[in-house]
Design an enzyme around this catalytic site. Structure first.
Site, PDB file in Angstrom:
ATOM      1  N   SER A 128      39.345  -8.562  -1.895  1.00  0.00           N
ATOM      2  CA  SER A 128      38.582  -9.090  -0.775  1.00  0.00           C
ATOM      3  C   SER A 128      38.771 -10.607  -0.672  1.00  0.00           C
ATOM      4  O   SER A 128      39.895 -11.099  -0.814  1.00  0.00           O
ATOM      5  CB  SER A 128      37.109  -8.701  -0.926  1.00  0.00           C
ATOM      6  OG  SER A 128      36.416  -8.888   0.274  1.00  0.00           O
ATOM      7  N   ASP A 189      41.916  -0.409   5.904  1.00  0.00           N
ATOM      8  CA  ASP A 189      41.017  -1.472   5.438  1.00  0.00           C
ATOM      9  C   ASP A 189      40.813  -2.502   6.547  1.00  0.00           C
ATOM     10  O   ASP A 189      41.769  -3.097   7.059  1.00  0.00           O
ATOM     11  CB  ASP A 189      41.623  -2.124   4.192  1.00  0.00           C
ATOM     12  CG  ASP A 189      40.684  -3.122   3.537  1.00  0.00           C
ATOM     13  OD1 ASP A 189      39.606  -3.405   4.106  1.00  0.00           O
ATOM     14  OD2 ASP A 189      41.030  -3.622   2.447  1.00  0.00           O
ATOM     15  N   HIS A 319      37.971  -0.275   2.053  1.00  0.00           N
ATOM     16  CA  HIS A 319      38.006  -1.558   1.358  1.00  0.00           C
ATOM     17  C   HIS A 319      37.437  -1.450  -0.051  1.00  0.00           C
ATOM     18  O   HIS A 319      37.889  -2.167  -0.963  1.00  0.00           O
ATOM     19  CB  HIS A 319      37.219  -2.592   2.157  1.00  0.00           C
ATOM     20  CG  HIS A 319      37.300  -3.982   1.600  1.00  0.00           C
ATOM     21  ND1 HIS A 319      38.483  -4.683   1.556  1.00  0.00           N
ATOM     22  CD2 HIS A 319      36.352  -4.789   1.038  1.00  0.00           C
ATOM     23  CE1 HIS A 319      38.265  -5.865   1.001  1.00  0.00           C
ATOM     24  NE2 HIS A 319      36.986  -5.955   0.678  1.00  0.00           N
TER      25      HIS A 319
END
Length: 611
Positions: A128, A189, A319
């Site tokens: 991330s 994602d 994600h």
């Protein structure tokens, strides 16, 4: 297909370890975590952050800022710019500020230094927004250690947002650093696409989604939140991808260009190598940034409108959940598919791994266009390379002209007078070279040459010789025709880009201060000083007079050998009897610097007594 280590230059073991560490929640409260459990590698892990303010800061619609907006970042990232065009890279301000906190932690520099001393591979990694910090950390490392070949690093990210604009990609390719960045992206994602939308369009939805990403006990956002986030992100991604595709295909769509004047598009672009995970074990390898941008859009499309809620939900969950399934629970060996020769990509489904990304015909056409653009850049350089013989022939002629005048009036003064036929011939050669180099500079201004061009040693050497050989003639021509009377001083108004660019290349290569390689402009400063002295009774700019004399002492000593030919930064002809410099020297009066080297050179060459 091929093995992971062959294609990516890093082992499957280290990729999996990077992923495992990046997804580990135990480090969530640390600014960074150092793992030394491997014998020949050190992993520096950055964790993601959970507030909107830590993703978007500053006044930019996309949270963007110039990378040199602070003194520390200007010093830390000197290569993040285009050299000739002087375009400075744009990056995400919030991520840059978080990395600044990392650099202020003394343990960070200490751990990196120990790894370098131990000759260990350093792997900067993160999931991330932690991946975004890892990218900046890797660039910082390459700026600090990469040029000295004192350290080796890799950046391995998972579901990371975009960090910088196309100048970052351009600079990394020029420095040959792009290969050190590997980004894994799940097909659905949403995070690698988030920075393509302005904050104003996603702010309400982003806060609860970030909380869900980083807090174990935070509930899944309502379907309406996920749907709105997906819709707004993909709408903005569509606008950017469409605009980029039109430029790739040479489509001058006036409506689209007009809309971009009212609708601000994201400045962020991919860089490095991207690995798109299809969800069935196949890994699609792409290192063309334009193609990656198109794939970020076309690989995340709906099959039917009624699928929007399910797809939006999938984009959020991918994600958090899919990297572990796709990368840790499966073997990566022999599953990496390297997609090259994009310009030859079939427009219809062909049974390859690209089918698993759901590419439409238009998507494939856009990937083709991205491949064609890179191919055209290489063709442009090939066309320039074919002109090298013509350039070398003209430069050989000018070197002979220079040698002929070395013991007479001097190269500069002879050309300025234009008394003989050989002076005319020298002017023809000057114009031939100027035309070729102007063509090169125009291509560079449009970024129509490969990103590596301005960093190639052969062109830096050729550009330096061209500049030192030809620019004095341009200056002589400029002042011979008194262009300064209407246009202004050569250095302020008359200096062409064909000399500015090669000078910047040399200064960048040698890590020198901007303007420090101004030896080819020496005569322009002399002319301005002489003009001031003649027009104002001997009153000249003292600072410029000092600069010129210091330059003489410095540049006379600088000798390089280019293909066996001696190339001085400045020749001793400046001290010949009819030299414009000696005319100036007579008028300097008390501004003369009594430097031993200048006095010795003048005495040796001119047999003048220097007072």
């Amino acid at each position: 297909m091929g093995s992971t280590s062959e294609i990516l230059g890093i082992s499957e073991e280290y990729i999996k370890k990077s992923c495992r560490l990046s997804l580990n929640d135990r480090f969530s409260n640390e600014l960074f975590h150092v793992d030394k459990s491997s014998s020949d590698a050190v992993f520096i892990v950055f964790k993601g952050v959970c507030t909107v303010e830590e993703w978007f800061s500053g006044d930019g619609a996309f949270g963007e800022t110039k990378i040199n907006y602070k003194d520390w970042s200007k010093e830390a990232f000197p290569s993040m710019r285009s050299i000739g065009n002087e375009d400075v890279a744009i990056v995400n301000q919030a991520f840059l500020e978080r990395f600044e906190l990392v650099t202020k932690d003394p343990n960070f520099g200490k751990e990196v230094g120990l790894a370098v001393e131990g000759k260990k591979l350093i792997i900067f990694t993160g999931h991330s927004s932690g991946g975004a910090i890892a990218m900046l950390a890797t660039i910082w490392f390459l700026e600090k250690y990469g040029k000295k070949n004192t350290g080796t690093a890799k950046c391995v990210t998972f579901g990371a947002p975009l960090v910088g604009d196309f100048i970052v990609s351009h600079a990394l390719k020029r420095e040959k650093w792009s290969k050190f960045f590997i980004h894994f992206v799940m097909r659905y994602d949403i995070v690698p696409r988030i920075m393509l939308a302005p904050l104003s369009s996603i702010q309400q939805e982003l806060a609860p989604v970030l909380q869900y990403f980083t807090a174990n006990d935070h509930p899944y956002p309502r379907d309406s939140i996920a749907t709105n986030l997906y819709t707004n992100v993909m709408r903005n991604t569509s606008a950017l991808a469409s605009h980029a595709a039109c430029k790739l295909m040479g489509n001058t769509n006036m409506l689209l260009e007009t809309l971009t004047n009212f609708i601000k598009l994201s400045p962020y672009r991919p860089f490095g190598t991207y690995i798109f995970c299809t969800g069935n074990g196949k890994l699609i390898h792409l290192d063309n940034p334009e193609a990656v941008l198109q794939l970020l859009f076309y690989s995340c499309q709906l099959n039917h409108e009624n699928e929007i809620e399910a797809t939006a939900r999938r984009c959020i969950k991918a994600h958090l959940e899919d990297y572990e399934t796709e990368l840790l629970e499966r073997s990566l060996e022999e599953n990496v598919v390297n997609v090259d020769e994009l310009e030859q990509l079939p427009l219809a489904s062909d049974g390859t791994a690209l089918d698993d990304l759901g590419l439409s015909t238009r998507g494939r056409l856009c990937l083709r266009a991205a491949g064609e653009l890179e191919k055209q850049k290489r063709k442009n350089q090939d066309q320039i390379e074919k002109k090298r013989p013509e350039m070398e022939e003209a430069m050989k002629g000018l070197r002979e002209y220079k040698t002929f005048n070395a013991e007479r009036a001097g190269y500069y003064n002879a050309f300025k007078k234009q008394d003989e036929k050989r002076d005319f011939n020298a002017n023809v050669m000057r114009l031939v070279l100027a035309g070729i180099w102007d063509e090169i500079i125009e291509m560079l201004k449009r970024y129509d040459l490969p990103d590596e061009f301005e960093g190639e040693d052969s062109w830096i050497v050729l550009g330096t010789e061209f500049r030192r050989l030809v620019e004095p003639l341009d200056i002589a021509n400029y002042y011979r025709h008194a262009r300064g009377e209407d246009t202004g001083a050569y250095m302020k108004k008359g200096r062409p880009r064909r000399y500015r660019y090669p000078q910047s290349w040399l200064e960048k290569k040698n890590d020198l201060e901007k303007g420090s390689c101004g030896e080819s402009c020496f005569w322009a400063d002399v002319e301005e000083l002489l003009k001031a002295a003649n027009n104002s009774g001997g009153k000249v700019d003292g600072a410029m007079a000092v600069k010129v004399q210091v330059g003489v002492a410095k540049w006379i000593e600088e000798i390089e050998w280019i293909e066996g030919i001696e190339d001085r930064a400045l020749d001793k002809e400046v001290f010949l009897k009819e030299s414009t410099f000696l005319q100036l020297w007579d008028k300097l009066g008390p501004l003369k610097l009594q430097q031993e080297r200048i006095r010795a050179l003048m005495t040796d060459i001119t047999n003048l007594s220097i007072s």
